[in-house]
Design an enzyme around this catalytic site. Structure first.
Site, PDB file in Angstrom:
ATOM      1  NE  ARG A 145      -8.481   5.922 -32.899  1.00  0.00           N
ATOM      2  CZ  ARG A 145      -7.616   6.186 -31.914  1.00  0.00           C
ATOM      3  NH1 ARG A 145      -6.503   5.474 -31.806  1.00  0.00           N
ATOM      4  NH2 ARG A 145      -7.859   7.153 -31.066  1.00  0.00           N
TER       5      ARG A 145
ATOM      6  CE  LYS B 241     -17.000   8.987 -25.443  1.00  0.00           C
ATOM      7  NZ  LYS B 241     -15.577   9.337 -25.377  1.00  0.00           N
TER       8      LYS B 241
END
Length: 463
Positions: free
Chosen positions: A311, A237
């Site tokens: 996920r 990120k």
């Protein structure tokens, strides 16, 4: 019943607190003593929602106050009060419907909250006085505070170990049991996706499983994404995106707090809580883009992006939950920025494979003033998760429908016939508002509790 800070059952010296809607203010004001009318006029007070004004007696001592409110059944209509009123004990005067009284108590507690683990925060000196407080409301308040405290705590003090400790503490308080699979034992016991995401950290990844309740009661499974810090992995990120990633365990915080609330209220339910707790770190052993990883369900997953890690840990937890054949499966996750682009910071995105579940959860959100917004499980978008070398990709190469494709990925791991609801939640306030201080926030939690309480009541009625 012990009272939280900011509340007192002593009403003898309590000052009168009035609550008025703007449309009714003129009539109310005319009934007040002339000095009070003059003071309110001088302050140009008109009972606008979220406003407050106090006045003094002839000796200069605080004698009373009035709050401007809109919806008295909305806790946040009252949340400005504890920080807007002068020091002292305050008791609401006049007839108050029970639901409004509960909203006041919850709003007062939410408005008083500040995270003070590392820095002393000036606590408001105003206290809410009442002869009767609602125990359930205080349990709901405690659950909301638990989410805020867990999310606000930096990863240094809220890693997988500490999240496990929080679950164990809650279990001990309510007579639940906890089992943990950690480190390389995740591979031995077939939780390979959780292991893959967390293996690069010096803190061992783990699956935390808490169980509570009687076997005869309806079984509800609660799953939470517990990514205690998310660097993005090798798909790192940017600094701005990484700054608040201590909050990436916000889904686990919600699931843990909801389980605690169900246990505190002793709802006739059987609870299985599953928290996938990891740190998505960068290191020599980090999982890589282009790898194919195994999952508990046996579905192979190609890693398109290591920043789509939530996920991955959730899919193993959902598979485990479905093996237990629950009557209801709910999961919470700070899953996608796409949900925030679509709905902003205040509205969690709700996905469900069951119409009655979705409608009941939305209705509970409306009633509790804890709204969610339903998003579609638009299955044609599964094409965005196609992999040429595995059963599924963990992310899409398009920027479209990011929250939908994340939910579709999770649905792939929910067994047919299991009623499932998924909440993509922000778990954060970007700035200070009354009752919503900057930092961690519980969103959709009160609605979820109302949903489970109603379902528990239906089960009792039919037994």
């Amino acid at each position: 019943m012990s009272l939280p800070a900011g509340f007192t059952s002593s009403v003898d010296a309590a000052l009168p607190l009035h609550a008025v809607r703007k449309a009714e203010f003129a009539t109310w004001c005319q009934a007040q003593p002339a000095p009070v009318q003059a003071w309110l006029a001088a302050q140009r007070f008109d009972a606008a929602p979220g406003s407050a004004c106090s006045w003094a007696d002839g000796d200069g001592r605080v004698a009373g106050a009035v709050l401007g409110i809109d919806d008295p059944h909305d806790p946040f209509a009252w949340a400005h009060a504890p920080r807007a009123l002068p020091a002292g004990d305050w008791q609401l005067v006049g007839h108050v419907a029970p639901e409004a009284a509960r909203a006041l108590q919850l709003g007062w507690g939410l408005g008083r909250y500040r995270f003070a683990r590392y820095k002393a925060q000036p606590a408001p000196a105003a206290q809410l006085a009442a002869e009767h407080f609602d125990a359930e409301t205080f349990d709901i308040l405690a659950a909301c505070v638990r989410v805020r405290d867990l999310v606000n705590t930096p990863t240094e003090h809220m890693g997988p170990d500490e999240l496990e400790a929080a679950a164990r503490e809650l279990a001990q308080a309510h007579g639940a049991t906890v089992a943990v699979v950690a480190g390389d034992a995740l591979l031995a016991q077939n939780y390979p996706a959780i292991h893959a995401v967390g293996r690069a950290s010096h803190r061992a990844p783990r699956l935390i499983e808490l169980t509570w309740g009687e076997a005869a009661h309806p079984h509800v499974a609660l799953c939470g994404k517990g990514v205690c810090f998310d660097t993005g992995g090798l798909d790192l990120k940017a600094a701005a995106g990484m700054r608040n990633m201590k909050k990436d365990m916000g889904g686990a915080a919600h699931a843990l707090a909801l389980a605690g609330l169900v246990m505190a209220r002793k709802l006739p339910l059987r609870i299985t809580l599953l928290l996938a707790a990891v740190e998505n770190a960068v290191g020599p052993n980090a999982f890589r883009p282009g790898e194919v990883i195994a999952t508990r369900k046996g579905v192979s997953v190609e890693i398109d992006n290591t920043d789509a890690e939530g996920r991955l840990v959730l899919c193993d937890a959902l598979t485990r939950a479905c093996e237990l054949t629950p009557e209801l499966l709910l999961d919470f996750a700070t899953l996608t920025g796409a949900a925030r682009v679509a709905l902003g910071p205040d509205l969690p995105a709700l996905y469900a494979n069951d119409e009655a579940l979705a409608n009941d959860w939305l209705a509970a959100g409306q009633h509790e003033r804890d709204p969610l917004w339903r998003m579609p499980l638009w299955r044609p978008y599964l094409r965005y998760l196609t992999s040429g070398i595995a059963d599924l990709a963990n992310s899409s190469n398009t920027t479209m429908a990011g929250s939908v494709t994340a939910a579709l990925y999770l649905e792939r791991f929910v067994e047919d016939g299991v009623r499932w609801g998924h909440v993509d939640v922000y778990a954060w306030n970007d700035g200070d508002r009354p009752g919503k201080p900057a930092g961690g926030e519980a969103q959709g939690l009160r609605a979820a509790y109302a949903l489970l309480k109603a379902r528990a009541g239906m089960a009792v009625a039919s037994s």
